[in-house]
Design a protein around this motif. Structure first.
Motif, PDB file in Angstrom:
ATOM      1  N   THR A  84      46.033  35.461  48.353  1.00 40.70           N
ATOM      2  CA  THR A  84      44.790  34.983  48.965  1.00 40.70           C
ATOM      3  C   THR A  84      43.631  35.752  48.348  1.00 40.70           C
ATOM      4  OG1 THR A  84      45.980  34.587  51.041  1.00 40.70           O
ATOM      5  CG2 THR A  84      43.571  34.591  51.128  1.00 40.70           C
ATOM      6  N   ALA A  85      42.843  35.078  47.514  1.00 44.00           N
ATOM      7  CA  ALA A  85      41.764  35.748  46.781  1.00 44.00           C
ATOM      8  C   ALA A  85      40.504  34.895  46.794  1.00 44.00           C
ATOM      9  CB  ALA A  85      42.208  36.019  45.344  1.00 44.00           C
ATOM     10  N   LYS A  86      39.405  35.496  46.376  1.00 45.43           N
ATOM     11  CA  LYS A  86      38.126  34.798  46.356  1.00 45.43           C
ATOM     12  C   LYS A  86      38.060  33.773  45.229  1.00 45.43           C
ATOM     13  CE  LYS A  86      35.550  38.693  48.327  1.00 45.43           C
ATOM     14  NZ  LYS A  86      34.470  39.691  48.100  1.00 45.43           N
ATOM     15  N   ASN A  87      38.903  33.940  44.214  1.00 41.76           N
ATOM     16  CA  ASN A  87      38.880  32.995  43.107  1.00 41.76           C
ATOM     17  C   ASN A  87      40.296  32.635  42.681  1.00 41.76           C
ATOM     18  OD1 ASN A  87      39.861  35.145  41.460  1.00 41.76           O
ATOM     19  ND2 ASN A  87      37.753  35.823  41.101  1.00 41.76           N
ATOM     20  N   ASP A 413      40.026  39.237  41.761  1.00 39.77           N
ATOM     21  CA  ASP A 413      39.534  39.765  43.031  1.00 39.77           C
ATOM     22  C   ASP A 413      40.330  41.026  43.374  1.00 39.77           C
ATOM     23  OD1 ASP A 413      38.684  40.320  45.565  1.00 39.77           O
ATOM     24  OD2 ASP A 413      39.513  38.504  46.493  1.00 39.77           O
ATOM     25  N   ASN A 415      40.288  42.811  45.874  1.00 39.12           N
ATOM     26  CA  ASN A 415      40.606  42.894  47.305  1.00 39.12           C
ATOM     27  C   ASN A 415      41.507  41.745  47.756  1.00 39.12           C
ATOM     28  OD1 ASN A 415      38.903  45.208  47.723  1.00 39.12           O
ATOM     29  ND2 ASN A 415      37.142  43.827  47.592  1.00 39.12           N
ATOM     30  N   ALA A 416      42.200  41.143  46.820  1.00 40.37           N
ATOM     31  CA  ALA A 416      43.077  40.020  47.149  1.00 40.37           C
ATOM     32  C   ALA A 416      44.161  40.452  48.128  1.00 40.37           C
ATOM     33  CB  ALA A 416      43.715  39.468  45.880  1.00 40.37           C
ATOM     34  N   GLU A 461      42.081  28.417  49.810  1.00 40.21           N
ATOM     35  CA  GLU A 461      40.971  27.459  49.700  1.00 40.21           C
ATOM     36  C   GLU A 461      41.479  26.028  49.825  1.00 40.21           C
ATOM     37  OE1 GLU A 461      37.372  26.279  46.567  1.00 40.21           O
ATOM     38  OE2 GLU A 461      38.757  27.929  46.141  1.00 40.21           O
TER      39      GLU A 461
END
Length: 477
Positions: A84-87, A413, A415-416, A461
């Motif tokens: 689960t990451a921002k990108n 990311d 912080n993933a 996402e």
């Protein structure tokens, strides 16, 4: 490998090192069992009454089988990693678009993990490492060139691991010792991961005959700047009762080698009883013809009609020679020997934590996986402990890959969130796990997006978009 010399060198260089070289003698002993041949046990001297000679004991090689079965119990349905990451680039770096490529795919991670875990059970300890190839560093070890850099996954078994610093069995600094063949002969490569003020530093040294040598392509020092280790230790879930102060684990069969010996001796007896139990025909030598060297030829080997002209003395009924042949058929002890072999296998499977009926060759009295788990709760607990250890190691490995990706310029990311699920059909079914996750969603412990990401292979996402679309359709209707 001369562990004592290497340990002394490491201690002088770093000020601390695990110094019990006798423990590695034990590891060598476990390695011999894993390979299936222990010379002091599987070679014996026998006599046939006329001469003495050496022969090998027939063997089942159960040590490797035990490690294979433990690995299968842990990794029955593989490992599933959810990022689960921002990108999207973060997940693509690690496992590609469809979780089959990326760093894990290019390193054949599924097969590597299976082999790695099997050897952990065999030797007690293993390390899995994230590393960089084709990088450039300056004289201080700082990264200066990453144009052709790639991330590699390396594994080391206990024969290659020497702890440098450790506390409460947690290894913080470590040395990996391996061998490589070059045009100039075999070299020993010593790679150390040492925590310094600016993070972990990796030192590489090539040795030959106790002297340091140069090796093309070997970077002497690399400052990773990582506050966390790029190596991750996995050990068996049993306490080390050989060296109580050691941070190293012990083989899953460390305390069962006497039983392994008994298994092979029982199996050897079964085989030899079959060989010596063959029917024997005792023939009067006057039934045999001879070749041009005087060697006897049995009738069936003469490839002729079994008809011979016997001397007159055989016509005398009082002559014992009229007994042309006798048949001798030894009685086989198959049932008793098979029962003893089964008894030894039962003790072995129990001793290595698999349960007393794991190796049961009596099909009629076999058990299902569900029945077996119900009977062996300790086996279930041991599996869960090992699964947790593997999950943590794989999770930390993925985090290491993401970190290395970041320092070589990949858009990741840092912080993933990483979720590692190890499914197995022996301890707990996927249906049970899925039902538990549904309950967690109801109780608000897990989000719907996290549930879809885990069980449908979607990114967070994608999962959120589909949940929103489903909600919109329901609202519209």
């Amino acid at each position: 490998m001369e562990y004592q010399k290497i340990m002394k060198m490491l201690y002088e260089k770093y000020g601390s090192c695990y110094m019990n070289d006798e423990f590695y003698t034990k590891i060598k002993y476990w390695l011999d069992w894993y390979k299936g041949y222990v010379e002091t046990i599987h070679k014996k001297r026998v006599s046939n009454g006329m001469q003495c000679f050496e022969e090998e004991v027939y063997r089942l090689e159960m040590a490797k089988r035990v490690c294979e079965d433990w690995t299968s119990a842990i990794l029955a349905d593989g490992v599933k990693i959810t990022i689960t990451a921002k990108n999207k680039q973060t997940e693509n770096l690690v496992q590609g678009v469809k979780a089959t490529s990326g760093v894990l795919g290019s390193n054949n991670f599924d097969n590597v993990l299976s082999t790695f875990l099997e050897r952990v059970f065999a030797f007690g300890t293993g390390a899995i490492v994230a590393d960089l190839e084709n990088i450039g560093v300056d004289e201080a070890g700082n990264l200066v060139s990453v144009q052709n850099a790639s991330i590699r996954i390396r594994t080391y078994d206990a024969t290659c691991i020497i702890p440098l610093k450790y506390s409460n069995e947690v290894i913080t600094d470590i040395a990996f010792v391996s061998r490589t063949k070059t045009l100039n002969g075999e070299l020993t490569i010593i790679t150390t991961h040492v925590l310094e003020s600016d993070g972990y530093v990796i030192y590489n040294t090539a040795m030959k005959g106790g002297n340091q040598v140069m090796l093309n392509g070997l970077i002497p020092m690399f400052r990773t700047k990582s506050p966390y280790p790029l190596f991750h230790i996995v050990k068996t879930n049993i306490s080390n009762n050989i060296d109580l102060d050691s941070p190293m684990g012990v083989s899953i069969y460390a305390n069962a080698t006497d039983i392994l010996k008994a298994v092979d001796l029982a199996y050897d007896s079964c085989i030899r009883d079959t060989i010596t139990g063959q029917r024997i025909i005792l023939m009067n030598k006057k039934l045999l013809s001879t070749d041009d060297r005087g060697n006897p030829i049995a009738p069936q080997d003469a490839r002729k009609s079994y008809m011979y002209f016997l001397e007159d003395e055989l016509a005398n009924p009082e002559d014992k020679g009229n007994q042309f042949y006798q048949e001798f058929t030894p009685t086989l002890n198959t049932d008793k020997l098979d029962a003893e072999l089964q008894n030894q296998l039962n003790m072995l499977s129990n001793k290595v934590g698999l349960g007393t009926r794991f190796y049961n060759f009596n099909i009629s009295s076999g058990v299902t996986a569900t029945e077996y788990v119900g009977e062996r709760n300790d086996f279930v607990r041991n599996c869960n402990k090992m699964k947790l250890s593997i999950q943590n190691s794989v999770k930390n490995l993925v985090l290491s890959i993401i970190y290395l990706g970041g320092i070589i310029g990949k858009a990741v990311d840092p912080n993933a969130k990483i979720d590692v699920a190890i499914a197995d059909g022996v301890v707990e079914s996927d249906t049970e796990k899925r039902e538990q996750d549904r309950q967690d969603v109801k109780e608000g412990i897990m989000s719907k997006a996290e549930y879809r990401a885990k069980w449908f292979g979607e990114s967070i996402e994608e999962a959120e978009n589909k949940i929103e679309a489903i909600s919109s359709n329901q609202s519209f209707t």
